[in-house]
Design a protein around this motif. Sequence first.
Motif, short mmCIF file in Angstrom:
data_model
loop_
_atom_site.label_atom_id
_atom_site.label_comp_id
_atom_site.label_asym_id
_atom_site.label_seq_id
_atom_site.Cartn_x
_atom_site.Cartn_y
_atom_site.Cartn_z
N SER A 61 0.82 -1.21 0.00
CA SER A 61 0.00 0.00 0.00
C SER A 61 0.85 1.26 0.00
N SER A 62 2.19 1.09 0.12
CA SER A 62 3.08 2.25 0.28
C SER A 62 4.09 2.40 -0.84
N GLY A 63 3.93 1.62 -1.92
CA GLY A 63 4.79 1.86 -3.07
C GLY A 63 5.62 0.70 -3.54
N ALA A 64 5.42 -0.50 -3.00
CA ALA A 64 6.19 -1.67 -3.44
C ALA A 64 5.28 -2.65 -4.17
N GLU A 65 5.91 -3.43 -5.07
CA GLU A 65 5.23 -4.57 -5.68
C GLU A 65 5.59 -5.79 -4.86
N VAL A 66 4.60 -6.40 -4.20
CA VAL A 66 4.87 -7.41 -3.18
C VAL A 66 4.28 -8.75 -3.57
N ILE A 67 5.12 -9.77 -3.44
CA ILE A 67 4.66 -11.16 -3.57
C ILE A 67 4.88 -11.82 -2.22
N GLY A 68 3.80 -12.30 -1.63
CA GLY A 68 3.88 -13.01 -0.36
C GLY A 68 3.97 -14.51 -0.60
N VAL A 69 4.81 -15.17 0.16
CA VAL A 69 5.05 -16.60 -0.03
C VAL A 69 4.71 -17.35 1.26
N GLN A 127 -5.70 -3.83 -6.53
CA GLN A 127 -4.86 -2.97 -7.36
C GLN A 127 -3.73 -3.74 -8.06
N GLY A 128 -3.52 -4.99 -7.69
CA GLY A 128 -2.47 -5.79 -8.29
C GLY A 128 -1.10 -5.58 -7.69
N HIS A 129 -1.01 -4.90 -6.57
CA HIS A 129 0.28 -4.65 -5.94
C HIS A 129 0.66 -5.72 -4.91
N LEU A 130 -0.27 -6.58 -4.56
CA LEU A 130 0.00 -7.68 -3.63
C LEU A 130 -0.64 -8.95 -4.16
N ALA A 160 -0.23 -13.50 -3.50
CA ALA A 160 0.38 -14.55 -2.68
C ALA A 160 0.61 -15.79 -3.53
N THR A 161 1.60 -16.57 -3.13
CA THR A 161 1.95 -17.78 -3.86
C THR A 161 2.63 -18.77 -2.92
N THR A 162 2.66 -20.02 -3.32
CA THR A 162 3.41 -21.02 -2.55
C THR A 162 4.81 -21.20 -3.09
N GLU A 163 5.13 -20.55 -4.22
CA GLU A 163 6.44 -20.68 -4.85
C GLU A 163 7.24 -19.39 -4.67
N THR A 164 8.47 -19.51 -4.21
CA THR A 164 9.31 -18.33 -3.99
C THR A 164 9.76 -17.75 -5.32
N PRO A 165 9.52 -16.45 -5.56
CA PRO A 165 9.94 -15.82 -6.82
C PRO A 165 11.27 -15.10 -6.66
N HIS A 166 11.82 -14.60 -7.77
CA HIS A 166 12.93 -13.67 -7.66
C HIS A 166 12.38 -12.28 -7.34
N ALA A 167 13.12 -11.54 -6.51
CA ALA A 167 12.76 -10.17 -6.18
C ALA A 167 14.03 -9.39 -5.88
N ASP A 168 13.93 -8.08 -5.91
CA ASP A 168 15.07 -7.24 -5.53
C ASP A 168 15.34 -7.32 -4.04
N ASN A 169 14.25 -7.52 -3.27
CA ASN A 169 14.34 -7.54 -1.82
C ASN A 169 13.55 -8.72 -1.26
N TYR A 170 14.13 -9.35 -0.28
CA TYR A 170 13.45 -10.45 0.42
C TYR A 170 13.31 -10.10 1.89
N ILE A 171 12.12 -10.33 2.43
CA ILE A 171 11.90 -10.20 3.87
C ILE A 171 11.49 -11.57 4.39
N VAL A 172 12.30 -12.13 5.27
CA VAL A 172 12.04 -13.45 5.83
C VAL A 172 11.34 -13.27 7.17
N ALA A 173 10.07 -13.69 7.23
CA ALA A 173 9.26 -13.53 8.44
C ALA A 173 8.63 -14.87 8.81
#
Length: 419
Positions: free
Chosen positions: A30-38, A70-73, A75-88
């Motif tokens: 919601s703040s400006g990133a394209e996010v894929i949740g895994v 909006q298409g900015h978030l 979710a998937t079960t498969e880890t994608p490539h991204a510029d940034n990873y957050i491990v939670a």
Amino acid sequence: MPTGSTPERPSVAVIGLGYIGLPTAAVLASSGAEVIGVDINADAVATINSGLVPFIEPDMETTVAGTVAQGHLRATTETPHADNYIVAVPTPFKDGHKPDLSYIETAGKQIAPLLKGNELVILESTSPPGATEFLADTILAARPDLTLEPGTASTVYFAHCPERVLPGRIMIELRTNDRIVGTLNGEAGERARDLYQLFCEGEFLMTDARTAELSKLTENAYRDVNIAFANELSMIADGLDINVWELIELANHHPRVNILQPGPGVGGHCIAVDPWFIVATSPEASSLIKTAREVNDSKPGFVLDKVIPQAKRISGVKIAALGLAFKPNIDDLRESPARQIVNRLADKLPEATILAVEPNIDELPSELESRSNVTLTETVGAIEEADIVLLLVDHNEFVNLDQSILAQKIVHDTRGVWN
């Protein structure tokens, strides 16, 4: 650059969509990133992709619904490539209260094949000192072509940014709380700060990764020690036939005294777990922290020792157990002392009927669902039917209850709501 990523909207993969990962993913999106949740939970992934949420957290569902639409978030079960990873991912403990880093290791192994160099990997999971290095070692062991040495095309940057939010206020505190950022190599800390500045309005406190790891554990151990003092005081007061709530109120009138409130124990993934990470890291020097953990872990047994003898004297006894969550007004049952107490009551009193009341869930957790003598029901009906009323969580529904309904009941208020 990954599909959908632009310089203005950095791509972020959030690994783990639990109580911290999903709110973080939503607020980033919601703040400006394209996010894929895994997440490994396919049902949770499907729920999120439909714009819904798999657990209760105020204001989160609206943010998830909007960012998914909006298409900015997504979710998937498969880890994608991204510029940034957050491990939670979860960081529970194993037998002997040793930290279990297997979820972090699995996340690292999933990320490693996707890296090209120059990515940022942030460990957000609450972790013992050295866990960020462990994650980096896991990834580099699988990818010896990559390096921690700053400034090369093959550099991968690692940082630790522990969450510091309160369940029930996560969507607010993600934006307003100060943020600790620990650097493992190069400019990782600065890059992590720049990413979190998309949504975080608090101050950024820069340090190294190990200090950042221990800082989060220290915050929760501090609270655990202070809660242990209140819980131990409640047991002392009980033996002296003194109302501990009045006692604490009187003592807190001293200008330099601020005793916390006792309860039936300590729950949640943070305070009930994190101090053990310090004990495991430095067992000889952490006797106070260890003792506090033992005091708080003993409190459910103290509650049971008060209730069980009374229950055994009543034929066909019915017990209304009010609350299963680990704190008020949420649906989070992790490490909950209330949940533990109800399970042990069902075991110790197989002939009793236990009427469990938890207004924030629709079905019992698995270990209680399998108990034939435990039923999930509503507040007033359970109290009216019960011989013994056991208040375990101070949900609003219980705090605002008309106390006249408690007349002629045996009442155990572990939260001081009705005292």
